[in-house]
Design a protein around this motif. Structure first.
Motif, PDB file in Angstrom:
ATOM      1  N   LYS A   1     -11.946  -6.927  20.512  1.00 18.12           N
ATOM      2  CA  LYS A   1     -11.260  -6.389  19.520  1.00 18.12           C
ATOM      3  C   LYS A   1      -9.702  -6.001  19.668  1.00 18.12           C
ATOM      4  CE  LYS A   1     -15.311  -3.436  20.340  1.00 18.12           C
ATOM      5  NZ  LYS A   1     -15.312  -3.954  21.682  1.00 18.12           N
TER       6      LYS A   1
ATOM      7  N   HIS B   1     -19.902  -3.117  11.786  1.00 21.69           N
ATOM      8  CA  HIS B   1     -19.309  -1.823  12.124  1.00 21.69           C
ATOM      9  C   HIS B   1     -19.559  -1.461  13.428  1.00 21.69           C
ATOM     10  CE1 HIS B   1     -17.693   2.098  11.854  1.00 21.69           C
ATOM     11  NE2 HIS B   1     -16.980   2.093  10.545  1.00 21.69           N
ATOM     12  N   GLN B   2     -18.525  -0.864  14.170  1.00 26.55           N
ATOM     13  CA  GLN B   2     -18.876  -0.406  15.530  1.00 26.55           C
ATOM     14  C   GLN B   2     -18.570   1.013  15.558  1.00 26.55           C
ATOM     15  OE1 GLN B   2     -17.741  -1.213  20.229  1.00 26.55           O
ATOM     16  NE2 GLN B   2     -18.436  -2.981  18.991  1.00 26.55           N
TER      17      GLN B   2
ATOM     18  N   SER C   1     -24.565  -2.930  12.035  1.00 32.10           N
ATOM     19  CA  SER C   1     -23.946  -2.013  12.943  1.00 32.10           C
ATOM     20  C   SER C   1     -24.427  -1.937  14.270  1.00 32.10           C
ATOM     21  CB  SER C   1     -24.197  -0.411  12.432  1.00 32.10           C
ATOM     22  OG  SER C   1     -25.632  -0.269  12.360  1.00 32.10           O
TER      23      SER C   1
ATOM     24  N   ASP D   1     -19.909  -7.610  24.676  1.00 28.11           N
ATOM     25  CA  ASP D   1     -18.821  -6.913  23.850  1.00 28.11           C
ATOM     26  C   ASP D   1     -17.607  -6.676  24.463  1.00 28.11           C
ATOM     27  OD1 ASP D   1     -18.083  -5.299  20.999  1.00 28.11           O
ATOM     28  OD2 ASP D   1     -17.725  -3.996  22.876  1.00 28.11           O
TER      29      ASP D   1
ATOM     30  N   HIS E   1     -10.102  -2.481  15.826  1.00 27.19           N
ATOM     31  CA  HIS E   1     -10.832  -1.568  16.839  1.00 27.19           C
ATOM     32  C   HIS E   1     -10.861  -0.052  16.115  1.00 27.19           C
ATOM     33  CE1 HIS E   1     -11.501  -0.959  21.392  1.00 27.19           C
ATOM     34  NE2 HIS E   1     -12.592  -0.348  20.673  1.00 27.19           N
ATOM     35  N   ARG E   2      -9.838   0.286  15.361  1.00 21.12           N
ATOM     36  CA  ARG E   2      -9.821   1.547  14.784  1.00 21.12           C
ATOM     37  C   ARG E   2      -8.788   1.425  13.671  1.00 21.12           C
ATOM     38  NH1 ARG E   2      -5.003   5.253  18.152  1.00 21.12           N
ATOM     39  NH2 ARG E   2      -3.649   3.488  18.657  1.00 21.12           N
TER      40      ARG E   2
ATOM     41  N   TYR F   1     -13.028  -7.622  15.796  1.00 24.08           N
ATOM     42  CA  TYR F   1     -12.907  -6.271  15.258  1.00 24.08           C
ATOM     43  C   TYR F   1     -11.466  -5.813  15.209  1.00 24.08           C
ATOM     44  CZ  TYR F   1     -18.157  -5.477  16.600  1.00 24.08           C
ATOM     45  OH  TYR F   1     -19.355  -5.492  16.556  1.00 24.08           O
TER      46      TYR F   1
ATOM     47  N   SER G   1     -14.447  -1.000  13.482  1.00 23.52           N
ATOM     48  CA  SER G   1     -14.915   0.099  14.315  1.00 23.52           C
ATOM     49  C   SER G   1     -14.215   1.479  13.861  1.00 23.52           C
ATOM     50  CB  SER G   1     -14.417  -0.419  15.831  1.00 23.52           C
ATOM     51  OG  SER G   1     -15.091   0.738  16.680  1.00 23.52           O
ATOM     52  N   GLN G   2     -14.984   2.486  13.924  1.00 18.02           N
ATOM     53  CA  GLN G   2     -14.582   3.709  13.937  1.00 18.02           C
ATOM     54  C   GLN G   2     -13.778   4.108  12.505  1.00 18.02           C
ATOM     55  OE1 GLN G   2     -12.993   5.631  17.727  1.00 18.02           O
ATOM     56  NE2 GLN G   2     -12.529   3.310  18.007  1.00 18.02           N
TER      57      GLN G   2
END
Length: 340
Positions: free
Chosen positions: A106, A201-202, A227, A70, A147-148, A145, A177-178
């Motif tokens: 990401k 989802h991370q 996840s 990752d 990332h946020r 991803y 993610s997040q």
């Protein structure tokens, strides 16, 4: 088996028993299986780190069935360095093994100056992935991803960019993610309408940081989203590293951006000591128990670990030998975590 290459570093031939012990879990409702432990390249893979150590960590991981690596555009330091170094190692050691690997990256945090190198616009995400693929020497990533969350870009634009990336063949799957529970459900619905599943989802998740239990885990289960939990060891607090003071080589001492020494309070250390006793009674290290605790919920597909030493990685992998908890153990852990 290893043979010398022209650089003097031993060439890599992976262990023939690499899949014998690792356990895999299906990622949501998809067909993709992920190892219960994945290797994150957030730390220890930058240009300031030892390249040969990084190469050895990746080899050790794969030799033990860890197929998922990752990354993100801004992992380093400097930004981009982890992908650059991974690309160099990939070309030397893993290129012929590409179809046995799940490689993710990401974009979402600041990456380059100006208005187009951050957050969640279509322009940023597509440009960033193109840069990541070039650094790593890849035609595609397995998972890409956002990332946020980006509060200012319409979610339809961000998810539309992820859908477009899959349509281009630059990513096989997409994730986020997040994101909170509500926005995760919205992202899933938008992507589903476009015909691209939201694979994974991370979120950050560990014994001390349990925000995903307030709705997000329910959404993941209902929607069939996988996840991958990051920071399962709370940046090293959920290990025996800080039980006897602050080691000079610890992250809290070396890099306060991610873990400040004042986070390791007497109250936290008291809880860690008590948790360590439970782990000892389970014949596990505290780190092993903390990983097993995160994986106790089947909605957690895999945990993401970051290590600087081979010994740490092997210790983490050994957590898989004991993933079961008694009701009494879980109650004891809850009592410790809720204590003042």
């Amino acid at each position: 088996m290893q043979i010398n290459d022209s650089s003097g570093i031993k060439s890599y031939l992976p262990s023939t028993s690499r899949y014998d012990q690792m356990k895999y879990r299906r990622c949501g409702n998809s067909g993709l299986l992920l190892p219960l432990i994945s290797l994150g390249l957030w730390h220890n893979f930058g240009h300031t780190d030892d390249f040969n150590n990084a190469r050895n960590l990746l080899r050790t991981a794969f030799d033990h069935g860890i197929t998922h690596f990752d990354l993100a555009n801004n992992y380093g330091p400097p930004y981009g360095a982890a992908e650059d170094n991974f690309g160099r190692i990939f070309q030397k050691d893993f290129k012929h093994l590409r179809d046995e690997l799940v490689i993710s990256s990401k974009a979402g945090w600041d990456m380059w100056p100006g208005p187009y190198g951050n957050y969640g616009s279509r322009k940023y995400l597509i440009a960033s992935l193109d840069q990541s693929l070039k650094r790593m020497g890849l035609d595609y990533v397995d998972i890409f991803y956002h990332h946020r969350p980006d509060p200012d870009t319409p979610l339809e634009e961000t998810m539309g960019a992820l859908h477009h990336i899959v349509q281009q063949g630059k990513a096989l799957y997409v994730g986020i993610s997040q994101y909170n529970a509500e926005d995760t459900a919205k992202a899933y619905d938008i992507l589903k309408q476009m015909g691209t599943p939201l694979l994974i989802h991370q979120p950050r998740y560990n014994m001390f940081d349990r925000w995903i239990e307030d709705g997000l885990l329910d959404v993941l289960g209902q929607k069939g989203i996988g996840s991958i939990a990051f920071s399962p060891l709370e940046q090293g607090i959920l290990t025996n590293k800080y039980l006897n003071g602050m080691p000079a080589d610890s992250r809290a001492v070396k890099d306060a951006r991610y873990l400040k020494s004042d986070q390791i309070t007497p109250e936290i250390l008291k809880k860690v000591q008590s948790l360590n006793e439970i782990a000892s009674n389970r014949n596990q290290s505290l780190a092993q128990m903390a990983l097993a605790w995160v994986l106790r919920d089947q909605k957690i597909t895999t945990v993401l670990v970051g290590v600087s030493k081979q010994k740490q990685l092997l210790d983490n992998i050994s957590a898989l030998a004991n993933l079961e908890f008694t009701a009494e153990e879980l109650n004891q852990i809850e009592t410790i975590l809720k204590s003042n």
